[in-house]
Design a protein around this motif. Structure first.
Motif, PDB file in Angstrom:
ATOM      1  N   PHE A   1      -6.414 -60.297 -57.449  1.00 55.75           N
ATOM      2  CA  PHE A   1      -5.728 -60.493 -58.719  1.00 55.75           C
ATOM      3  C   PHE A   1      -6.307 -59.571 -59.786  1.00 55.75           C
ATOM      4  O   PHE A   1      -5.570 -58.924 -60.540  1.00 55.75           O
ATOM      5  CB  PHE A   1      -5.840 -61.947 -59.166  1.00 55.75           C
ATOM      6  N   ARG A   2      -7.622 -59.498 -59.881  1.00 55.08           N
ATOM      7  CA  ARG A   2      -8.256 -58.658 -60.897  1.00 55.08           C
ATOM      8  C   ARG A   2      -7.843 -57.205 -60.722  1.00 55.08           C
ATOM      9  O   ARG A   2      -7.541 -56.505 -61.695  1.00 55.08           O
ATOM     10  CB  ARG A   2      -9.778 -58.798 -60.817  1.00 55.08           C
ATOM     11  N   ARG A   3      -7.809 -56.742 -59.481  1.00 48.67           N
ATOM     12  CA  ARG A   3      -7.443 -55.343 -59.218  1.00 48.67           C
ATOM     13  C   ARG A   3      -5.992 -55.086 -59.599  1.00 48.67           C
ATOM     14  O   ARG A   3      -5.673 -54.091 -60.247  1.00 48.67           O
ATOM     15  CB  ARG A   3      -7.675 -55.033 -57.738  1.00 48.67           C
ATOM     16  N   GLN A   4      -5.100 -55.994 -59.188  1.00 49.54           N
ATOM     17  CA  GLN A   4      -3.674 -55.779 -59.451  1.00 49.54           C
ATOM     18  C   GLN A   4      -3.334 -55.915 -60.937  1.00 49.54           C
ATOM     19  O   GLN A   4      -2.458 -55.212 -61.446  1.00 49.54           O
ATOM     20  CB  GLN A   4      -2.855 -56.765 -58.623  1.00 49.54           C
ATOM     21  N   ALA A   5      -4.028 -56.818 -61.626  1.00 47.12           N
ATOM     22  CA  ALA A   5      -3.768 -57.002 -63.059  1.00 47.12           C
ATOM     23  C   ALA A   5      -4.514 -55.990 -63.919  1.00 47.12           C
ATOM     24  O   ALA A   5      -4.229 -55.874 -65.120  1.00 47.12           O
ATOM     25  CB  ALA A   5      -4.160 -58.422 -63.478  1.00 47.12           C
ATOM     26  N   GLY A   6      -5.475 -55.282 -63.339  1.00 39.44           N
ATOM     27  CA  GLY A   6      -6.252 -54.321 -64.112  1.00 39.44           C
ATOM     28  C   GLY A   6      -7.235 -54.976 -65.065  1.00 39.44           C
ATOM     29  O   GLY A   6      -7.517 -54.438 -66.147  1.00 39.44           O
ATOM     30  N   VAL A   7      -7.789 -56.138 -64.670  1.00 40.76           N
ATOM     31  CA  VAL A   7      -8.761 -56.828 -65.516  1.00 40.76           C
ATOM     32  C   VAL A   7     -10.066 -56.032 -65.536  1.00 40.76           C
ATOM     33  O   VAL A   7     -10.598 -55.649 -64.487  1.00 40.76           O
ATOM     34  CB  VAL A   7      -9.013 -58.257 -65.002  1.00 40.76           C
ATOM     35  N   LEU A   8     -10.586 -55.766 -66.710  1.00 44.47           N
ATOM     36  CA  LEU A   8     -11.783 -54.931 -66.848  1.00 44.47           C
ATOM     37  C   LEU A   8     -13.011 -55.638 -66.285  1.00 44.47           C
ATOM     38  O   LEU A   8     -13.123 -56.876 -66.324  1.00 44.47           O
ATOM     39  CB  LEU A   8     -12.017 -54.592 -68.319  1.00 44.47           C
ATOM     40  N   ASP A   9     -13.948 -54.849 -65.776  1.00 47.45           N
ATOM     41  CA  ASP A   9     -15.214 -55.393 -65.279  1.00 47.45           C
ATOM     42  C   ASP A   9     -15.908 -56.195 -66.375  1.00 47.45           C
ATOM     43  O   ASP A   9     -15.991 -55.751 -67.531  1.00 47.45           O
ATOM     44  CB  ASP A   9     -16.138 -54.265 -64.815  1.00 47.45           C
TER      45      ASP A   9
ATOM     46  N   GLU B   1       9.987 -54.577 -54.981  1.00 47.95           N
ATOM     47  CA  GLU B   1       8.761 -54.334 -55.738  1.00 47.95           C
ATOM     48  C   GLU B   1       7.528 -54.727 -54.919  1.00 47.95           C
ATOM     49  O   GLU B   1       7.628 -55.408 -53.899  1.00 47.95           O
ATOM     50  CB  GLU B   1       8.791 -55.122 -57.050  1.00 47.95           C
ATOM     51  N   ASP B   2       6.369 -54.296 -55.376  1.00 41.76           N
ATOM     52  CA  ASP B   2       5.103 -54.663 -54.757  1.00 41.76           C
ATOM     53  C   ASP B   2       4.082 -54.869 -55.871  1.00 41.76           C
ATOM     54  O   ASP B   2       4.374 -54.595 -57.041  1.00 41.76           O
ATOM     55  CB  ASP B   2       4.651 -53.581 -53.761  1.00 41.76           C
ATOM     56  N   PRO B   3       2.881 -55.359 -55.560  1.00 39.05           N
ATOM     57  CA  PRO B   3       1.931 -55.672 -56.628  1.00 39.05           C
ATOM     58  C   PRO B   3       1.470 -54.479 -57.451  1.00 39.05           C
ATOM     59  O   PRO B   3       0.815 -54.659 -58.477  1.00 39.05           O
ATOM     60  CB  PRO B   3       0.746 -56.292 -55.863  1.00 39.05           C
ATOM     61  N   TYR B   4       1.815 -53.281 -57.031  1.00 38.88           N
ATOM     62  CA  TYR B   4       1.367 -52.087 -57.742  1.00 38.88           C
ATOM     63  C   TYR B   4       2.523 -51.382 -58.471  1.00 38.88           C
ATOM     64  O   TYR B   4       2.363 -50.250 -58.935  1.00 38.88           O
ATOM     65  CB  TYR B   4       0.693 -51.125 -56.756  1.00 38.88           C
ATOM     66  N   SER B   5       3.666 -52.059 -58.604  1.00 36.95           N
ATOM     67  CA  SER B   5       4.847 -51.427 -59.185  1.00 36.95           C
ATOM     68  C   SER B   5       4.771 -51.283 -60.704  1.00 36.95           C
ATOM     69  O   SER B   5       5.509 -50.497 -61.285  1.00 36.95           O
ATOM     70  CB  SER B   5       6.110 -52.216 -58.818  1.00 36.95           C
ATOM     71  N   ARG B   6       3.921 -52.060 -61.363  1.00 36.83           N
ATOM     72  CA  ARG B   6       3.745 -51.983 -62.819  1.00 36.83           C
ATOM     73  C   ARG B   6       5.075 -52.127 -63.562  1.00 36.83           C
ATOM     74  O   ARG B   6       5.373 -51.367 -64.482  1.00 36.83           O
ATOM     75  CB  ARG B   6       3.042 -50.682 -63.218  1.00 36.83           C
TER      76      ARG B   6
END
Length: 450
Positions: free
Chosen positions: A263-271, A413-418
Motif C-alpha cells: 500500500f505504501r509503495r502504490q500510494a507513494g507514502v513518504l518514508d 487499470e492496475d495499481p500503478y495507473s495513477r
C-alpha cells in the motif's frame, strides 16, 4: 458460425494494433465535463465513440438529458441468448498542471516501458476500447445481444445519468451489466471489484470578522478564521487518524490481505510517514469510512499580509463504507461540524454531492462465466474479488431501473495507473488481457440460461 476460444484469441490479437491506435485518438480529445472547460471537446469525444460503435455494426445514437452527451449502441440478441450491457465513460478528469507530467503533454499519448501515458488512457478510455476490441473480434458472429453505454460526465458526478436511464430504458435493458471502470489487483492478477465506498463532498466555511484587520493590533483577543477552521477540521479525526464522527458505519471483514508495504509503495507514502487509522489496511481502504481535506480557500502564503483572516473555507471529502447510507453520513458529518465549531464562529456547511456505496453479490452462473473468462485471458492466473476505496455511485441507479440485471465491475487499470493524477498510464499487456477477457466473457455468457 460459432467462434471457438482459439478463434477469439487470434481475433483479439489481430485487432489489438487498431484498438491501440483508436485508444490514442480518443486520448487526444480533452473531453472534460467540469464547468469552465471547453465542452465542445466532450461533444467531439462522444461523436468519436459513436463512430467506433457504428463501425462495430451497432445501431448507435448520441443522447443527453441536460448534461454532457452519452452514447448508446445496441445489437439485438440472437434467439434465446442474453443481452449484455458494456459500460464505460468517455469524459476525463482535468489534467492539472502540465509541468507535473513527465512529457508535459497530458493529451498526447506516449509509450514508455510498456505503459501508455496520457489523461484517460486508463480512466476510462481503455474501458471503451476493451468493448470495441471484443466486438471487433466477433464481427458478425456475436453470440449475445449487446448494449454499449458510454457516459459523458462520470467524472463530473453523472448528474444527468438518471434522466438518460429513464429516457432510454428500453434501449438499455440487459441481463448482465459489465462496468469497465475499475482496476485489477496487480499486473498479471485479474480482479472483480465487489465492493466500493460511497462519497460525500461538502464545503465548510467559517467567519469570525467583518473584514481583515491588523494582526498586531487585534491579534490575541480576536480569533482568525484560519485558526478556527484548522481546529474544526482537527476534530474530524481521533489521535490515531480514525474518523471521529459519530454515526459513520464500516466493518473490518475483507477478502484479501493488503500488505502495508505494498500500500505504501502504490500510494507513494513518504518514508517515515505513518499510516492513519486502525485495523487492516484493506479494511481502512475498502470497508471503513475515511475523511480527507480536499482543498482550502485562504490567502496564499506568498501574498498573505500581516492581517487576521476574516473567513476561510475547506472542501471535505468523506468516503462512505459499504452498507452505510450516504445521506445519513452527510447528516452525521454536518451535525459533528455544527457541534464542534470553536469560539462561536459563524459556520456554513454546504453539500456538494453524495454517492451511494456498493456491495455486490458476486455469485451465480454469470459470475462463474466472468471468472472463467478472466482466468483464461490471464493464462491461468486466478481472479480475485477485491474492494475499492473509490466510488462508482451510479451503480445504485442501474440497480434501481434494472433490478434483475447482474452487475459486475472490471477494468484495465492496475495499481500503478495513477488515475486522476499526473502521469496517468495504462499497462499495455493488461489492456490486451482485458480485451481478451471481455471477448471470452461474451462467449461464456452466451451459454448461460437464467
Amino acid at each position: 458460425m460459432s467462434l471457438t476460444k482459439q478463434d477469439l484469441r487470434a481475433a483479439v490479437a489481430r485487432e489489438m494494433p487498431g484498438a491501440r491506435a483508436d485508444l490514442e485518438r480518443l486520448v487526444r480529445i480533452p473531453g472534460i465535463a467540469f464547468d469552465g472547460f471547453d465542452h465542445s471537446q466532450v461533444d467531439r469525444s462522444a461523436e468519436a465513440v459513436a463512430d467506433l460503435l457504428r463501425g462495430c455494426g451497432l445501431d448507435t445514437k448520441v443522447v443527453r438529458n441536460g448534461g454532457r452527451p452519452a452514447v448508446i449502441g445496441r445489437r439485438a440478441a440472437p434467439p434465446g441468448a442474453p443481452t449484455v450491457m458494456l459500460y464505460a465513460h468517455h469524459d476525463v478528469q482535468p489534467a492539472g498542471d502540465p509541468t507535473l507530467w513527465t512529457d508535459g503533454s497530458p493529451f498526447e499519448p506516449q509509450e514508455r516501458d510498456g505503459r501508455l501515458y496520457g489523461r484517460g488512457t486508463a480512466d476510462d478510455k481503455s474501458g471503451i476500447m476493451a468493448h470495441v476490441a471484443a466486438l471487433r473480434a466477433f464481427g458478425d458472429d456475436l453470440p449475445v445481444g449487446v448494449v454499449v453505454f458510454v457516459e459523458g460526465e462520470e467524472e463530473y458526478g453523472s448528474q444527468s445519468l438518471r434522466g438518460i436511464l429513464r429516457d432510454h430504458l428500453d434501449d438499455l435493458r440487459a441481463d448482465v451489466i459489465v462496468i469497465a471502470d475499475s482496476t485489477n489487483w496487480d499486473i498479471g492478477v485479474p480482479a472483480l471489484t465487489t465492493s466500493l465506498r460511497g462519497e460525500v463532498n461538502c464545503f465548510v466555511e467559517v467567519r469570525t470578522l467583518e473584514s481583515a484587520v491588523h494582526s498586531g493590533i487585534y491579534g490575541g483577543p480576536a480569533p482568525d478564521a484560519l485558526t478556527v477552521l484548522s481546529r474544526l477540521i482537527a476534530t474530524l479525526h481521533d489521535a490515531d487518524g480514525s474518523p471521529a464522527v459519530d454515526g459513520l458505519g464500516g466493518y473490518d471483514q475483507t477478502t484479501l490481505d493488503y500488505p502495508e508495504e505494498r500500500f505504501r509503495r502504490q500510494a507513494g507514502v513518504l518514508d517515515g510517514v505513518r499510516l492513519i487509522g486502525t485495523g487492516s489496511v484493506a479494511a481502512r481502504n475498502w470497508t471503513r469510512p475515511s475523511i480527507s481535506v480536499l482543498g482550502l480557500d485562504a490567502p496564499p502564503t506568498d501574498a498573505a499580509p500581516n492581517a487576521l483572516v476574516p473567513a476561510a473555507k475547506a472542501k471535505i471529502g468523506i468516503r462512505v463504507a459499504p452498507g452505510d447510507d450516504a445521506g445519513a453520513a452527510w447528516l452525521a458529518v454536518r451535525a459533528h461540524l455544527e457541534k464542534h465549531v470553536p469560539w462561536g464562529a459563524r459556520l456554513t456547511v454546504t453539500l456538494e454531492l453524495t454517492g451511494e456505496p456498493t456491495a455486490l453479490d458476486a455469485t451465480g452462473p454469470f459470475y462463474d462465466a466472468a471468472r472463467h473468462s478472466l482466468r483464461d485471458a490471464w493464462d491461468g492466473a486466478e481472479p480475485v474479488d477485491m474492494g475499492l476505496g473509490g466510488s462508482i455511485p451510479f451503480i445504485a441507479d442501474f440497480r434501481a431501473v434494472l433490478p434483475d440485471a447482474v452487475i459486475m465491475v472490471t477494468g484495465a487499470e492496475d495499481p500503478y495507473s495513477r488515475t486522476h493524477s499526473p502521469d496517468e498510464s495504462l499497462d499495455l499487456s493488461e489492456f490486451a488481457r482485458i480485451c481478451l477477457g471481455e471477448a471470452f466473457l461474451l462467449h461464456h455468457v452466451a451459454g448461460v440460461h437464467r
